[in-house]
Every structure is written in C-alpha cells, then in structure tokens.
Motif scaffolding. Structure first.
Motif, PDB file in Angstrom:
ATOM      1  N   UNK A 179       2.485   4.723  -3.937  1.00 41.95           N
ATOM      2  CA  UNK A 179       2.586   5.390  -5.240  1.00 41.95           C
ATOM      3  C   UNK A 179       1.408   6.336  -5.361  1.00 41.95           C
ATOM      4  N   UNK A 180       1.568   7.382  -6.144  1.00 46.61           N
ATOM      5  CA  UNK A 180       0.488   8.343  -6.369  1.00 46.61           C
ATOM      6  C   UNK A 180      -0.536   7.781  -7.349  1.00 46.61           C
ATOM      7  N   UNK A 212      -6.233  -2.541  -5.350  1.00 51.10           N
ATOM      8  CA  UNK A 212      -5.134  -2.510  -6.312  1.00 51.10           C
ATOM      9  C   UNK A 212      -4.690  -1.105  -6.706  1.00 51.10           C
ATOM     10  N   UNK A 213      -5.615  -0.182  -6.821  1.00 54.58           N
ATOM     11  CA  UNK A 213      -5.265   1.175  -7.268  1.00 54.58           C
ATOM     12  C   UNK A 213      -4.428   1.864  -6.198  1.00 54.58           C
ATOM     13  N   UNK A 214      -3.337   2.429  -6.615  1.00 57.94           N
ATOM     14  CA  UNK A 214      -2.473   3.166  -5.694  1.00 57.94           C
ATOM     15  C   UNK A 214      -2.973   4.597  -5.544  1.00 57.94           C
ATOM     16  N   UNK A 215      -2.661   5.185  -4.384  1.00 57.06           N
ATOM     17  CA  UNK A 215      -2.966   6.587  -4.153  1.00 57.06           C
ATOM     18  C   UNK A 215      -4.403   6.896  -3.824  1.00 57.06           C
ATOM     19  N   UNK A 216      -5.218   5.877  -3.592  1.00 55.97           N
ATOM     20  CA  UNK A 216      -6.626   6.089  -3.245  1.00 55.97           C
ATOM     21  C   UNK A 216      -6.939   5.384  -1.936  1.00 55.97           C
ATOM     22  N   UNK A 217      -7.899   5.961  -1.197  1.00 50.10           N
ATOM     23  CA  UNK A 217      -8.352   5.374   0.066  1.00 50.10           C
ATOM     24  C   UNK A 217      -9.830   5.703   0.250  1.00 50.10           C
ATOM     25  N   UNK A 218     -10.434   5.039   1.204  1.00 50.21           N
ATOM     26  CA  UNK A 218     -11.822   5.285   1.558  1.00 50.21           C
ATOM     27  C   UNK A 218     -12.018   6.767   1.869  1.00 50.21           C
ATOM     28  N   UNK A 219     -13.058   7.368   1.291  1.00 54.41           N
ATOM     29  CA  UNK A 219     -13.383   8.766   1.567  1.00 54.41           C
ATOM     30  C   UNK A 219     -12.716   9.772   0.655  1.00 54.41           C
ATOM     31  N   UNK A 220     -11.725   9.373  -0.140  1.00 48.78           N
ATOM     32  CA  UNK A 220     -11.122  10.295  -1.100  1.00 48.78           C
ATOM     33  C   UNK A 220     -12.180  10.737  -2.102  1.00 48.78           C
ATOM     34  N   UNK A 221     -12.001  11.904  -2.679  1.00 52.49           N
ATOM     35  CA  UNK A 221     -12.922  12.404  -3.703  1.00 52.49           C
ATOM     36  C   UNK A 221     -12.204  12.346  -5.049  1.00 52.49           C
ATOM     37  N   UNK A 222     -12.863  11.712  -6.018  1.00 53.65           N
ATOM     38  CA  UNK A 222     -12.281  11.510  -7.337  1.00 53.65           C
ATOM     39  C   UNK A 222     -13.169  12.121  -8.412  1.00 53.65           C
ATOM     40  N   UNK A 223     -12.580  12.282  -9.594  1.00 55.65           N
ATOM     41  CA  UNK A 223     -13.307  12.742 -10.772  1.00 55.65           C
ATOM     42  C   UNK A 223     -13.497  11.554 -11.703  1.00 55.65           C
ATOM     43  N   UNK A 224     -14.563  11.597 -12.484  1.00 56.68           N
ATOM     44  CA  UNK A 224     -14.821  10.537 -13.451  1.00 56.68           C
ATOM     45  C   UNK A 224     -14.827  11.131 -14.854  1.00 56.68           C
ATOM     46  N   UNK A 225     -14.411  10.318 -15.822  1.00 62.88           N
ATOM     47  CA  UNK A 225     -14.587  10.687 -17.221  1.00 62.88           C
ATOM     48  C   UNK A 225     -15.702   9.816 -17.759  1.00 62.88           C
ATOM     49  N   UNK A 226     -16.646  10.420 -18.386  1.00 65.16           N
ATOM     50  CA  UNK A 226     -17.802   9.651 -18.817  1.00 65.16           C
ATOM     51  C   UNK A 226     -18.540   9.127 -17.608  1.00 65.16           C
ATOM     52  N   UNK A 227     -19.128   7.966 -17.759  1.00 66.12           N
ATOM     53  CA  UNK A 227     -19.911   7.403 -16.668  1.00 66.12           C
ATOM     54  C   UNK A 227     -19.183   6.335 -15.869  1.00 66.12           C
ATOM     55  N   UNK A 228     -18.088   5.800 -16.423  1.00 68.72           N
ATOM     56  CA  UNK A 228     -17.593   4.596 -15.775  1.00 68.72           C
ATOM     57  C   UNK A 228     -16.092   4.537 -15.506  1.00 68.72           C
ATOM     58  N   UNK A 232     -20.801   3.167  -9.343  1.00 67.92           N
ATOM     59  CA  UNK A 232     -19.580   2.415  -9.519  1.00 67.92           C
ATOM     60  C   UNK A 232     -18.825   2.978 -10.710  1.00 67.92           C
ATOM     61  N   UNK A 233     -17.514   2.847 -10.638  1.00 64.21           N
ATOM     62  CA  UNK A 233     -16.672   3.247 -11.755  1.00 64.21           C
ATOM     63  C   UNK A 233     -15.414   2.393 -11.722  1.00 64.21           C
ATOM     64  N   UNK A 234     -14.750   2.338 -12.854  1.00 58.53           N
ATOM     65  CA  UNK A 234     -13.555   1.518 -12.990  1.00 58.53           C
ATOM     66  C   UNK A 234     -12.308   2.388 -12.946  1.00 58.53           C
ATOM     67  N   UNK A 235     -11.225   1.801 -12.400  1.00 57.32           N
ATOM     68  CA  UNK A 235      -9.913   2.431 -12.411  1.00 57.32           C
ATOM     69  C   UNK A 235      -9.021   1.584 -13.307  1.00 57.32           C
ATOM     70  N   UNK A 236      -8.394   2.204 -14.295  1.00 55.28           N
ATOM     71  CA  UNK A 236      -7.435   1.517 -15.149  1.00 55.28           C
ATOM     72  C   UNK A 236      -6.178   1.273 -14.325  1.00 55.28           C
ATOM     73  N   UNK A 237      -5.741   0.037 -14.223  1.00 59.27           N
ATOM     74  CA  UNK A 237      -4.587  -0.302 -13.395  1.00 59.27           C
ATOM     75  C   UNK A 237      -3.277  -0.344 -14.183  1.00 59.27           C
ATOM     76  N   UNK A 238      -3.311  -0.009 -15.459  1.00 57.53           N
ATOM     77  CA  UNK A 238      -2.083  -0.002 -16.277  1.00 57.53           C
ATOM     78  C   UNK A 238      -1.000   0.898 -15.685  1.00 57.53           C
ATOM     79  N   UNK A 239      -1.325   2.091 -15.162  1.00 59.76           N
ATOM     80  CA  UNK A 239      -0.262   2.930 -14.585  1.00 59.76           C
ATOM     81  C   UNK A 239       0.421   2.311 -13.364  1.00 59.76           C
ATOM     82  N   UNK A 240      -0.179   1.248 -12.817  1.00 57.87           N
ATOM     83  CA  UNK A 240       0.371   0.588 -11.629  1.00 57.87           C
ATOM     84  C   UNK A 240       0.982  -0.762 -11.995  1.00 57.87           C
ATOM     85  N   UNK A 241       1.397  -0.891 -13.254  1.00 58.84           N
ATOM     86  CA  UNK A 241       2.044  -2.106 -13.770  1.00 58.84           C
ATOM     87  C   UNK A 241       1.107  -3.314 -13.788  1.00 58.84           C
ATOM     88  N   UNK A 242      -0.183  -3.068 -13.929  1.00 56.99           N
ATOM     89  CA  UNK A 242      -1.168  -4.138 -14.028  1.00 56.99           C
ATOM     90  C   UNK A 242      -1.968  -3.947 -15.318  1.00 56.99           C
TER      91      UNK A 242
END
Length: 142
Positions: free
Chosen positions: A137-138, A37-53, A1-11
């Motif tokens: 939104x991206x 809530x996170x924009x620009x992401x969907x099931x199966x997309x591949x993402x990078x993480x910073x640190x562990x979370x 699991x990892x967290x997405x900061x929602x500030x860039x999406x006005x949250x």
C-alpha cells in the motif's frame, strides 16, 4: 525520531515511531530504521515532518523495500525463525525484530530473496507465519 499515524493503514489509534536523520540538503528526513507497520516506507526513504514529531509525507523513495514476517502462536514443532535468521544473515540483509514473532527485513534492489522465502515457506503454507511487502500500500497520512 518521529511518529507515523497508522490510522490510514486500518490501525486506528496506533502510531509507529521511526528513527530519522535530517538530510544534508535539509529538505527532509531519511528513515534510519525498517518500518514494521507503516505502509509505503522503507529504510533510506526521505520523508517530511509536520511539527517536530509526526511524519506527514513521503518525499523520495530509496529503492529499497521491507519484507515483514509475523509468526503466529502457538508455534509449531518445526519453528522456522532460526532458519529465517540464518537466511537473512547469509544474504547479507539487515533485519529488525519486534519481540520474537515479528521481523522486518530490509531488501535493497537486486537482492536474492529466494533463500529467505524458502526458509519460512512451510510455515506460510501451514498458516503459522504470514508475510507482506511494506509497499503493498502507498504511504499516506490521516
């Protein structure tokens, strides 16, 4: 699991938890849930993480989209949530509910979506339900 900061999406001050799994190539993490809530992401997309979370970048898109529907209160007499559930099931789509008013629907390429849209159209026209595509939104980080 990892967290997405929602500030860039006005949250600002909010974060969304995503389920991830390391790709076999080891170069990223596959999203294993449908983002609410996170924009620009969907099931199966591949993402990078910073640190562990924290998710901090999008590596590659899966070709899928997420349709999100929010049902406002008070609920009208002609509540379309059960009709939406039936339309999603009939179309063979995956969905995740957050409570009983917010649903995220996984939409693979070439999905027949008209029955899904039709199931909530009256509520959308009446302002008791709202929808958006997650890729309106991206993806970005703060």
């Amino acid at each position: 699991m990892a967290m997405v900061d929602l500030a860039p999406f006005d949250l600002g001050g909010m974060r969304e938890q995503l389920w991830l799994r390391r790709t076999e190539e080891g170069g990223g993490y596959e999203v294993c849930c449908i983002p609410f809530y996170a924009y620009g992401l969907a099931l199966g997309d591949v993402v990078a993480k910073s640190g562990e979370d924290t998710v901090d970048g999008l590596i590659s898109k899966s070709g899928r989209r997420a349709l999100r529907v929010f049902f406002a209160d008070p609920r009208p007499p002609a509540d379309s949530r059960s009709e939406l559930r039936s339309a999603v099931d009939s179309a063979g789509l995956l969905s995740e509910w957050n409570g009983d008013r917010h649903v995220a629907i996984d939409v693979p390429e070439m999905s027949l979506m008209q029955p899904v849209f039709d199931s909530v159209q009256e509520e959308i026209q009446n302002g008791t339900a709202f929808w958006e595509w997650s890729d309106a939104r991206n993806f970005g980080s703060a």
